[in-house]
Scaffold this motif. Structure first.
Motif, PDB file in Angstrom:
ATOM      1  N   PRO A  46      91.407 -94.855   9.346  1.00 24.40           N
ATOM      2  CA  PRO A  46      90.272 -94.029   8.923  1.00 24.40           C
ATOM      3  C   PRO A  46      89.339 -93.635  10.064  1.00 24.40           C
ATOM      4  N   ASP A  47      89.409 -94.347  11.192  1.00 26.25           N
ATOM      5  CA  ASP A  47      88.512 -94.065  12.317  1.00 26.25           C
ATOM      6  C   ASP A  47      89.086 -93.066  13.314  1.00 26.25           C
ATOM      7  N   MET A  48      90.181 -92.389  12.981  1.00 23.10           N
ATOM      8  CA  MET A  48      90.818 -91.465  13.923  1.00 23.10           C
ATOM      9  C   MET A  48      89.858 -90.381  14.391  1.00 23.10           C
ATOM     10  N   LEU A  49      89.175 -89.718  13.461  1.00 21.26           N
ATOM     11  CA  LEU A  49      88.273 -88.632  13.849  1.00 21.26           C
ATOM     12  C   LEU A  49      87.079 -89.149  14.640  1.00 21.26           C
ATOM     13  N   GLU A  50      86.546 -90.302  14.234  1.00 24.47           N
ATOM     14  CA  GLU A  50      85.413 -90.897  14.957  1.00 24.47           C
ATOM     15  C   GLU A  50      85.781 -91.188  16.406  1.00 24.47           C
ATOM     16  N   LYS A  51      86.981 -91.731  16.612  1.00 24.11           N
ATOM     17  CA  LYS A  51      87.434 -92.006  17.979  1.00 24.11           C
ATOM     18  C   LYS A  51      87.569 -90.713  18.787  1.00 24.11           C
ATOM     19  N   ALA A  52      88.091 -89.681  18.148  1.00 24.94           N
ATOM     20  CA  ALA A  52      88.281 -88.414  18.852  1.00 24.94           C
ATOM     21  C   ALA A  52      86.949 -87.789  19.254  1.00 24.94           C
ATOM     22  N   TRP A  53      86.013 -87.740  18.322  1.00 31.52           N
ATOM     23  CA  TRP A  53      84.709 -87.162  18.654  1.00 31.52           C
ATOM     24  C   TRP A  53      84.007 -87.992  19.716  1.00 31.52           C
ATOM     25  N   GLY A  54      84.236 -89.307  19.706  1.00 29.81           N
ATOM     26  CA  GLY A  54      83.664 -90.161  20.738  1.00 29.81           C
ATOM     27  C   GLY A  54      84.190 -89.814  22.125  1.00 29.81           C
ATOM     28  N   GLN A  55      85.396 -89.268  22.188  1.00 33.29           N
ATOM     29  CA  GLN A  55      85.991 -88.817  23.458  1.00 33.29           C
ATOM     30  C   GLN A  55      85.724 -87.330  23.701  1.00 33.29           C
ATOM     31  N   ARG A  56      84.904 -86.738  22.840  1.00 27.88           N
ATOM     32  CA  ARG A  56      84.591 -85.298  22.907  1.00 27.88           C
ATOM     33  C   ARG A  56      85.843 -84.440  22.754  1.00 27.88           C
ATOM     34  N   ILE A  57      86.712 -84.884  21.862  1.00 21.60           N
ATOM     35  CA  ILE A  57      87.942 -84.152  21.567  1.00 21.60           C
ATOM     36  C   ILE A  57      87.834 -83.580  20.164  1.00 21.60           C
ATOM     37  N   ASN A  58      88.093 -82.297  20.028  1.00 21.43           N
ATOM     38  CA  ASN A  58      88.063 -81.639  18.723  1.00 21.43           C
ATOM     39  C   ASN A  58      89.456 -81.740  18.099  1.00 21.43           C
ATOM     40  N   PRO A  59      89.633 -82.530  17.022  1.00 19.52           N
ATOM     41  CA  PRO A  59      90.973 -82.718  16.447  1.00 19.52           C
ATOM     42  C   PRO A  59      91.624 -81.422  15.977  1.00 19.52           C
ATOM     43  N   ARG A  60      90.832 -80.534  15.405  1.00 22.24           N
ATOM     44  CA  ARG A  60      91.403 -79.275  14.901  1.00 22.24           C
ATOM     45  C   ARG A  60      91.900 -78.396  16.048  1.00 22.24           C
ATOM     46  N   LEU A  61      91.185 -78.410  17.146  1.00 21.95           N
ATOM     47  CA  LEU A  61      91.638 -77.636  18.307  1.00 21.95           C
ATOM     48  C   LEU A  61      92.906 -78.251  18.894  1.00 21.95           C
ATOM     49  N   SER A  62      92.977 -79.578  18.903  1.00 19.86           N
ATOM     50  CA  SER A  62      94.195 -80.237  19.390  1.00 19.86           C
ATOM     51  C   SER A  62      95.392 -79.859  18.528  1.00 19.86           C
ATOM     52  N   LEU A  63      95.184 -79.822  17.209  1.00 20.22           N
ATOM     53  CA  LEU A  63      96.268 -79.435  16.299  1.00 20.22           C
ATOM     54  C   LEU A  63      96.661 -77.978  16.526  1.00 20.22           C
ATOM     55  N   ALA A  64      95.689 -77.110  16.680  1.00 15.24           N
ATOM     56  CA  ALA A  64      95.987 -75.695  16.914  1.00 15.24           C
ATOM     57  C   ALA A  64      96.755 -75.491  18.206  1.00 15.24           C
ATOM     58  N   ASN A  65      96.539 -76.388  19.173  1.00 16.59           N
ATOM     59  CA  ASN A  65      97.195 -76.273  20.480  1.00 16.59           C
ATOM     60  C   ASN A  65      98.495 -77.067  20.553  1.00 16.59           C
ATOM     61  N   ASN A  66      98.965 -77.605  19.407  1.00 18.33           N
ATOM     62  CA  ASN A  66     100.182 -78.442  19.379  1.00 18.33           C
ATOM     63  C   ASN A  66     100.091 -79.574  20.391  1.00 18.33           C
TER      64      ASN A  66
END
Length: 430
Positions: A368-388
């Motif tokens: 459940p903490d996947m998105l929290e970890k990503a935002w903590g690294q300043r990573i946008n999960p949706r952009l990562s998905l869009a970029n494969n």
């Protein structure tokens, strides 16, 4: 590791372990022949299959199998060659030519044991007359990026090949051929495992041409003319040259899922196998699976939590960005984005050969903490998905699964662990 992550990884490890050639191959071996025994084969598991065969074979044998770079194991009597996967190279071409030469001039007293597993299509890149390796490489890359299913890709490969689509078995005639298969394809169709070098193929050149046109794949004029003419038609079921060719499926995705289910049961968690042949765009499958997991957690439908939802098969990825990834991390990233941090849901998605896409990364595990970890690294999960960029994303948050070559391949493994949630009473009003 948390209990949830440990359970998920244990299920993946059990799925891989039950598909090891040492466990599943020996009981499928044929009786030795009066004449020679020649061993040939291709795939990510073929070298380990050859080693197990040597250990259990009572008589003379010789031969050659080709596997992916890094997947070779030491053998005494069977030569192991290595080549590129998923895009073929000159080493694979050389190995395919040598394998075809090895089965020339055999007699009715001889036996050919063919060891085939996933990855064999790329590892046996022998182009049909009039084509060259560069053409095969170009078309293979385009197919991998198109979103075509594995069945569609292998239909094209069979009709541009001089060794696939039953041609290898036909070359062995009149010797007996026993093919030992490890399935990595939805439905376990032998014609789609390594593009079926030893089994009859019901598809046609017209089918292959239609697939190329469907996905807008531009090909050289020589390919179009070849397919339009029907000159590269595959060997059909019922061909007399296949009369002494036998296929033995030694393990498959369903068997691996059942092994994982047993691990869950022993941990006191009820497993549900949703299917061993799930296909579709990886990110779309992720969205659907997220909806199912939420329904289980919040409504107890169609299953009561706690439970594990297991599935296998082979999804596809249509390349839109320039990131690093594979179909398992694409699925998992989509699943995590769709779950949006929903509590009590954890998941793993890995390729059972240890390589998701083109990197030595099997997949990843999320909570459940996947998105929290990503935002903590300043990573946008949706952009990562869009970029494969599944591999880049999961490496950054420390969630990748790296296990090295597993020496087997029974396709994708997915498990979603769902804990029960407090349910809100629902009522209807006039």
């Amino acid at each position: 590791m948390t209990f949830q992550a440990t359970l998920l990884r244990s299920m993946f490890d059990a799925a891989v372990a039950t598909a090891q050639p040492g466990l599943c191959l020996p009981r499928f071996l044929p009786e030795p022949p009066r004449g020679r025994t020649v061993v040939i084969g291709a795939g990510k598991a073929s070298a380990e299959m050859a080693r197990v065969l040597e250990q259990h074979w009572p008589g003379q044998l010789s031969g050659l199998v080709v596997t992916r770079y890094g997947y070779a194991v030491p053998c005494q009597r069977i030569e192991i060659a290595e080549a590129a996967h998923p895009v073929p190279d000159a080493k694979g071409l050389e190995a395919a030519r040598r394998i075809l030469a090895l089965v020339q001039g055999l007699t009715v007293d001889d036996l050919v044991i063919c060891l085939i597993s996933g990855g064999g299509s790329a590892l046996l890149p022998l182009p049909h007359a009039g084509l060259d390796l560069a053409v095969k490489q170009e078309i293979n890359r385009a197919l991998l990026q198109s979103g075509a299913t594995i069945g569609e890709m292998n239909c094209v490969r069979r009709h541009l090949s001089a060794i696939k689509g039953g041609r290898l078995a036909a070359a062995c005639h009149p010797a007996r051929v026993v093919t030992l298969l490890i399935s990595d394809v939805p439905g376990d169709n032998p014609a789609d495992i390594a593009s079926g070098p030893t089994c009859g193929d019901a598809t046609t050149c017209a089918d292959a041409l239609a697939i190329l046109q469907r996905y807008g794949i531009s090909v050289p004029e020589a390919v179009t003319k070849l397919l339009e003419s029907g000159a590269s038609e595959s060997i059909k079921p019922g061909d007399p040259r296949l009369a002494r060719s036998e296929i033995r499926l030694i393990t498959a995705p369903q068997i691996a899922l059942e092994a994982a289910a047993e691990v869950a049961r022993k941990a006191g968690i009820v497993p549900y196998i949703l299917g061993d042949s799930i296909e579709g765009e990886a990110r779309e499958v992720g969205i659907v699976m997220a909806g199912m997991a939420r329904q289980v957690a919040m409504r107890g439908q169609p299953f009561e939590a706690p439970c594990v939802l297991l599935s296998g098969g082979e999804t596809t990825v249509t390349i839109r960005g320039g990131g690093r990834g594979g179909r398992n991390v694409e699925f998992l990233l989509s699943l995590g984005v769709s779950l949006n941090g929903h509590p009590g849901i954890y998941a793993i998605a890995c390729d059972t050969d240890g390589v998701d896409g083109q990197e030595e990364i099997a997949g990843a595990i999320i909570g459940p903490d996947m998105l929290e970890k990503a935002w903590g690294q300043r990573i946008n999960p949706r952009l990562s998905l869009a970029n494969n960029d599944g591999h880049g994303f999961f490496q950054a948050i420390g969630a990748s699964v790296v296990c090295g070559p597993t020496l087997t391949n029974v396709n994708d493994f997915r498990a979603i662990y769902v804990e029960p949630q407090a349910r809100t009473a629902m009522s209807s009003s006039d």
